[in-house]
Motif scaffolding. Structure first.
Motif, PDB file in Angstrom:
ATOM      1  N   ILE A   1       0.816  -1.209   0.000  1.00  0.00           N
ATOM      2  CA  ILE A   1       0.000   0.000   0.000  1.00  0.00           C
ATOM      3  C   ILE A   1       0.850   1.261   0.000  1.00  0.00           C
ATOM      4  CG2 ILE A   1      -1.904  -1.141   1.212  1.00  0.00           C
ATOM      5  CD1 ILE A   1      -0.967   0.370   3.729  1.00  0.00           C
ATOM      6  N   SER A   2       2.159   1.131  -0.078  1.00  0.00           N
ATOM      7  CA  SER A   2       3.025   2.290   0.131  1.00  0.00           C
ATOM      8  C   SER A   2       2.821   3.392  -0.896  1.00  0.00           C
ATOM      9  CB  SER A   2       4.489   1.848   0.120  1.00  0.00           C
ATOM     10  OG  SER A   2       4.809   1.259  -1.121  1.00  0.00           O
ATOM     11  N   ALA A   3       2.344   3.056  -2.078  1.00  0.00           N
ATOM     12  CA  ALA A   3       2.170   4.068  -3.120  1.00  0.00           C
ATOM     13  C   ALA A   3       0.704   4.366  -3.397  1.00  0.00           C
ATOM     14  CB  ALA A   3       2.852   3.610  -4.408  1.00  0.00           C
ATOM     15  N   GLN A   4      -0.198   3.911  -2.510  1.00  0.00           N
ATOM     16  CA  GLN A   4      -1.614   4.101  -2.767  1.00  0.00           C
ATOM     17  C   GLN A   4      -2.067   5.498  -2.374  1.00  0.00           C
ATOM     18  OE1 GLN A   4      -3.785   1.910  -4.314  1.00  0.00           O
ATOM     19  NE2 GLN A   4      -1.844   0.976  -4.789  1.00  0.00           N
ATOM     20  N   GLY A   5      -2.965   6.035  -3.155  1.00  0.00           N
ATOM     21  CA  GLY A   5      -3.518   7.341  -2.862  1.00  0.00           C
ATOM     22  C   GLY A   5      -3.487   8.239  -4.077  1.00  0.00           C
ATOM     23  N   ASN A   6      -4.115   9.397  -3.938  1.00  0.00           N
ATOM     24  CA  ASN A   6      -4.138  10.382  -5.004  1.00  0.00           C
ATOM     25  C   ASN A   6      -2.726  10.855  -5.331  1.00  0.00           C
ATOM     26  OD1 ASN A   6      -4.861  12.410  -6.784  1.00  0.00           O
ATOM     27  ND2 ASN A   6      -5.567  13.798  -5.196  1.00  0.00           N
ATOM     28  N   ILE A   7      -1.910  11.043  -4.305  1.00  0.00           N
ATOM     29  CA  ILE A   7      -0.534  11.508  -4.458  1.00  0.00           C
ATOM     30  C   ILE A   7       0.401  10.444  -3.908  1.00  0.00           C
ATOM     31  CG2 ILE A   7       1.130  13.278  -3.759  1.00  0.00           C
ATOM     32  CD1 ILE A   7      -1.253  15.216  -3.584  1.00  0.00           C
ATOM     33  N   GLY A   8       1.292   9.937  -4.756  1.00  0.00           N
ATOM     34  CA  GLY A   8       2.162   8.858  -4.333  1.00  0.00           C
ATOM     35  C   GLY A   8       3.607   9.264  -4.148  1.00  0.00           C
ATOM     36  N   GLY A   9       4.026  10.391  -4.700  1.00  0.00           N
ATOM     37  CA  GLY A   9       5.422  10.802  -4.635  1.00  0.00           C
ATOM     38  C   GLY A   9       5.665  11.846  -3.566  1.00  0.00           C
ATOM     39  N   GLN A  10       6.940  12.162  -3.378  1.00  0.00           N
ATOM     40  CA  GLN A  10       7.335  13.185  -2.427  1.00  0.00           C
ATOM     41  C   GLN A  10       8.033  14.321  -3.171  1.00  0.00           C
ATOM     42  OE1 GLN A  10       9.315  11.753   1.189  1.00  0.00           O
ATOM     43  NE2 GLN A  10       8.716   9.678   0.641  1.00  0.00           N
ATOM     44  N   GLN A  11       7.645  15.539  -2.837  1.00  0.00           N
ATOM     45  CA  GLN A  11       8.237  16.739  -3.411  1.00  0.00           C
ATOM     46  C   GLN A  11       8.226  16.697  -4.940  1.00  0.00           C
ATOM     47  OE1 GLN A  11      11.971  17.877  -1.626  1.00  0.00           O
ATOM     48  NE2 GLN A  11      11.445  16.941   0.330  1.00  0.00           N
ATOM     49  N   ASP A  12       7.055  16.436  -5.499  1.00  0.00           N
ATOM     50  CA  ASP A  12       6.878  16.424  -6.954  1.00  0.00           C
ATOM     51  C   ASP A  12       6.400  17.783  -7.426  1.00  0.00           C
ATOM     52  OD1 ASP A  12       7.648  13.835  -7.250  1.00  0.00           O
ATOM     53  OD2 ASP A  12       5.616  13.005  -7.236  1.00  0.00           O
ATOM     54  N   HIS A  13       7.049  18.298  -8.463  1.00  0.00           N
ATOM     55  CA  HIS A  13       6.635  19.538  -9.113  1.00  0.00           C
ATOM     56  C   HIS A  13       6.033  19.154 -10.465  1.00  0.00           C
ATOM     57  CE1 HIS A  13       8.933  22.010  -6.209  1.00  0.00           C
ATOM     58  NE2 HIS A  13       9.756  20.977  -6.217  1.00  0.00           N
ATOM     59  N   LYS A  14       4.747  19.449 -10.642  1.00  0.00           N
ATOM     60  CA  LYS A  14       4.051  19.030 -11.849  1.00  0.00           C
ATOM     61  C   LYS A  14       3.544  20.250 -12.608  1.00  0.00           C
ATOM     62  CE  LYS A  14       2.541  14.714  -9.700  1.00  0.00           C
ATOM     63  NZ  LYS A  14       1.390  13.861  -9.327  1.00  0.00           N
ATOM     64  N   ILE A  15       3.853  20.283 -13.892  1.00  0.00           N
ATOM     65  CA  ILE A  15       3.452  21.393 -14.751  1.00  0.00           C
ATOM     66  C   ILE A  15       2.609  20.843 -15.899  1.00  0.00           C
ATOM     67  CG2 ILE A  15       4.237  23.220 -16.280  1.00  0.00           C
ATOM     68  CD1 ILE A  15       6.823  23.291 -14.628  1.00  0.00           C
ATOM     69  N   ARG A  16       1.468  21.483 -16.137  1.00  0.00           N
ATOM     70  CA  ARG A  16       0.626  21.117 -17.273  1.00  0.00           C
ATOM     71  C   ARG A  16       0.185  22.374 -17.995  1.00  0.00           C
ATOM     72  NH1 ARG A  16      -5.058  18.233 -16.359  1.00  0.00           N
ATOM     73  NH2 ARG A  16      -5.729  20.413 -16.117  1.00  0.00           N
ATOM     74  N   ALA A  17       0.344  22.371 -19.315  1.00  0.00           N
ATOM     75  CA  ALA A  17      -0.066  23.517 -20.126  1.00  0.00           C
ATOM     76  C   ALA A  17      -0.963  23.034 -21.263  1.00  0.00           C
ATOM     77  CB  ALA A  17       1.153  24.233 -20.701  1.00  0.00           C
ATOM     78  N   ARG A  18      -2.052  23.747 -21.480  1.00  0.00           N
ATOM     79  CA  ARG A  18      -2.964  23.431 -22.575  1.00  0.00           C
ATOM     80  C   ARG A  18      -3.269  24.706 -23.369  1.00  0.00           C
ATOM     81  NH1 ARG A  18      -7.429  19.626 -19.377  1.00  0.00           N
ATOM     82  NH2 ARG A  18      -6.114  17.752 -19.229  1.00  0.00           N
ATOM     83  N   LEU A  19      -3.300  24.570 -24.681  1.00  0.00           N
ATOM     84  CA  LEU A  19      -3.640  25.683 -25.558  1.00  0.00           C
ATOM     85  C   LEU A  19      -4.579  25.179 -26.633  1.00  0.00           C
ATOM     86  CD1 LEU A  19      -3.268  28.628 -26.445  1.00  0.00           C
ATOM     87  CD2 LEU A  19      -1.329  27.858 -27.848  1.00  0.00           C
ATOM     88  N   GLY A  20      -5.745  25.815 -26.728  1.00  0.00           N
ATOM     89  CA  GLY A  20      -6.739  25.396 -27.707  1.00  0.00           C
ATOM     90  C   GLY A  20      -7.196  26.547 -28.573  1.00  0.00           C
ATOM     91  N   ALA A  21      -7.671  26.228 -29.779  1.00  0.00           N
ATOM     92  CA  ALA A  21      -8.184  27.229 -30.710  1.00  0.00           C
ATOM     93  C   ALA A  21      -9.381  26.649 -31.442  1.00  0.00           C
ATOM     94  CB  ALA A  21      -7.113  27.648 -31.705  1.00  0.00           C
ATOM     95  N   LYS A  22     -10.482  27.420 -31.475  1.00  0.00           N
ATOM     96  CA  LYS A  22     -11.673  27.015 -32.229  1.00  0.00           C
ATOM     97  C   LYS A  22     -11.928  28.052 -33.313  1.00  0.00           C
ATOM     98  CE  LYS A  22     -15.263  24.936 -30.525  1.00  0.00           C
ATOM     99  NZ  LYS A  22     -16.515  24.592 -29.792  1.00  0.00           N
ATOM    100  N   ALA A  23     -12.023  27.590 -34.550  1.00  0.00           N
ATOM    101  CA  ALA A  23     -12.208  28.470 -35.704  1.00  0.00           C
ATOM    102  C   ALA A  23     -13.552  28.202 -36.358  1.00  0.00           C
ATOM    103  CB  ALA A  23     -11.086  28.265 -36.711  1.00  0.00           C
ATOM    104  N   ASP A  24     -14.273  29.271 -36.642  1.00  0.00           N
ATOM    105  CA  ASP A  24     -15.526  29.195 -37.383  1.00  0.00           C
ATOM    106  C   ASP A  24     -15.190  29.248 -38.871  1.00  0.00           C
ATOM    107  OD1 ASP A  24     -18.006  29.467 -38.549  1.00  0.00           O
ATOM    108  OD2 ASP A  24     -18.725  30.969 -37.114  1.00  0.00           O
ATOM    109  N   ILE A  25     -15.398  28.137 -39.575  1.00  0.00           N
ATOM    110  CA  ILE A  25     -15.007  28.073 -40.983  1.00  0.00           C
ATOM    111  C   ILE A  25     -16.202  28.225 -41.917  1.00  0.00           C
ATOM    112  CG2 ILE A  25     -12.930  26.741 -40.536  1.00  0.00           C
ATOM    113  CD1 ILE A  25     -14.401  24.216 -41.246  1.00  0.00           C
ATOM    114  N   GLY A  26     -17.370  28.563 -41.351  1.00  0.00           N
ATOM    115  CA  GLY A  26     -18.518  28.892 -42.178  1.00  0.00           C
ATOM    116  C   GLY A  26     -19.500  27.763 -42.368  1.00  0.00           C
TER     117      GLY A  26
END
Length: 460
Positions: A56-81
């Motif tokens: 069970i040592s790694a069970q849970g929402n967070i399993g690591g110690q001192q983790d730095h997590k970066i997530r980037a998302r970029l979206g574009a919606k174009a009206d093409i007619g």
């Protein structure tokens, strides 16, 4: 066909005239809507207890110690007619950089992934919309998991939305059922894993979503039906009744039921004869009388919650029941359901996606939001997982026992685009028959986990 050869000078001249006819960048993006998200997380979580084991040592929402997590998302919606729109979204991450030891350097070899790319067609005269391609599959069973799918939506009836969908494939994500099945079996390759087997087929379904103003009260309903081909039939109902006590005070009562009926092919896959081949102390093995059996049952999840909001205060009281003794059950297709707490519904046995055992939990949540948009809150969850007797003596491995989690949290909305979140979780798990003592007897083991998350998220 006659081929014409151009000299280098002529080719350059032709290219120059073409460039003169090109659309300017300003005109090109005039009908394009951009959206994005940048999220930073600092996570650290650690189990403690002299009787804690590797199971069970790694069970849970967070399993690591001192983790730095970066997530980037970029979206574009174009009206093409003519009612057509195209949407594309790229994503970086989540990038996980450890804060100590190996892997502490920032990753530089991660590229952006194409997370969504779909075509949308709107029939405004018929209040109908269609989407095809790689897109988020949002439903009562999922949150933001990506999929290759098609969806049709009709909104022509006031207060009612009808939708139908067909999913060809889901993204390979750690936040989905049976991703951690290797904790129970030696099926370490993706081709042999239960998680891959579960999502290998197409998923079809429909839903009716209603929202009604009753004059001083409201009623919101969701009815979902889905069939994961040769795996399971899913059905779900969610009802929320809201009552305005006065202008600034509201009470809401929510009842959710998520059920499913698993197919024989999945029963044969999740079978003790297939999964009972690890060491005797941790395998799923046979029943007490030595018989082999299927280790998955039809899932039933019931959640009842009452919420009071007003004058800056918000409070919720509820309870949730799901699972079956000695069996796996599928409750959700990803991990977005959180009745209360931050870690307890990710722990083995009570994992909200694929629990093992009968789970009964009560929870309370309360918070107060200051005029500066700073909210201070607490959460408390208490209950138990009854894993059942697998005739191996090590019930801790399956997540059985009493569980309690206490959370303190703070969130701050700096603006409509920028939000900060900080929480601390203390999880206490008293497992049943968890550790073998020197004389060969089994005794309860107490395990605790301290977890901290800081998050900053910017959206536009």
């Amino acid at each position: 066909m006659k081929l014409v050869k151009l000299s280098l000078a002529a080719a350059l001249a032709a290219g120059s005239f073409s460039a003169l006819n090109a659309i300017s960048l300003e005109d090109a993006i005039k009908n394009v809507d951009f959206s994005g998200q940048l999220r930073y997380r600092y996570d650290t979580g650690r189990w403690d207890g002299s009787k804690n084991n590797a199971g069970i040592s790694a069970q849970g929402n967070i399993g690591g110690q001192q983790d730095h997590k970066i997530r980037a998302r970029l979206g574009a919606k174009a009206d093409i007619g003519d009612g057509f729109k195209v949407f594309g979204q790229v994503q970086y991450g989540p990038d996980n950089n450890g804060g100590y030891g190996a892997g502490s350097t920032t990753a530089t070899n991660r590229t952006f992934d194409l997370r969504q790319a779909y075509l949308q067609y709107d029939l405004a005269d018929y209040a109908t919309s269609f989407t095809w391609g790689k897109q988020e599959f949002t439903s009562i069973w999922t949150d933001d998991i990506s999929s290759m799918s098609a969806r049709a939506t009709y909104t022509g009836i006031e207060g009612l939305t009808l939708t139908a969908f067909a999913v060809d494939s889901f993204e390979l994500d750690s936040d989905r059922p049976f991703y951690d099945i290797d904790d129970y079996t030696n099926a370490t390759t993706t081709a042999n894993s239960v998680g891959d087997f579960l999502f290998r087929q197409n998923f079809y379904g429909a839903a009716a979503i209603g929202s009604y103003d009753l004059g001083g009260s409201s009623l919101d309903t969701q009815l979902w039906l889905g069939y994961l081909n040769k795996r399971a039939f899913f059905y779900a109902l969610d009802v929320v009744y809201g009552l305005d006590i006065d202008q600034d005070l509201n009470y809401a009562l929510q009842l959710s039921y998520l059920g499913n009926s698993v197919d024989s092919a999945l029963k044969d896959k999740v079978h003790s004869s297939n999964l009972g081949n690890m060491d005797p102390e941790s395998r799923l093995g046979t029943t007490a009388n030595g018989a082999n059996e299927t280790l998955i049952a039809n899932g039933n999840l019931i959640n009842l919650m009452g919420t009071l909001k007003g004058y800056g205060f918000d409070g919720s009281l509820g309870g949730v029941l799901y699972g079956k003794k000695g069996k796996f059950t599928i409750n959700r297709l990803d991990d977005s359901f959180l009745a209360g707490g931050r870690e307890i519904f990710y722990v083995k046995g009570s994992n909200i996606m694929n629990s093992f055992g009968q789970n009964t939990f009560g929870y309370v949540k309360a918070g107060y939001t200051l005029p500066s948009d700073l909210r201070l809150g607490v959460q408390f969850v208490y209950g138990s997982t009854q894993a059942g007797d697998r005739n191996i003596g090590n019930a801790e491995y399956y997540g059985g026992g009493d569980k309690m989690e206490a959370v303190v949290e703070a969130s701050y909305n700096y603006s409509k685009n920028l939000n900060f979140l900080l929480w601390y979780s203390y999880l206490d798990w008293k497992s049943d028959k968890g550790v073998e003592s020197a004389n060969g007897a089994y005794e309860d083991a107490k395990n605790t986990k301290d977890t901290v998350r800081f998050q900053a998220i910017y959206k536009f």
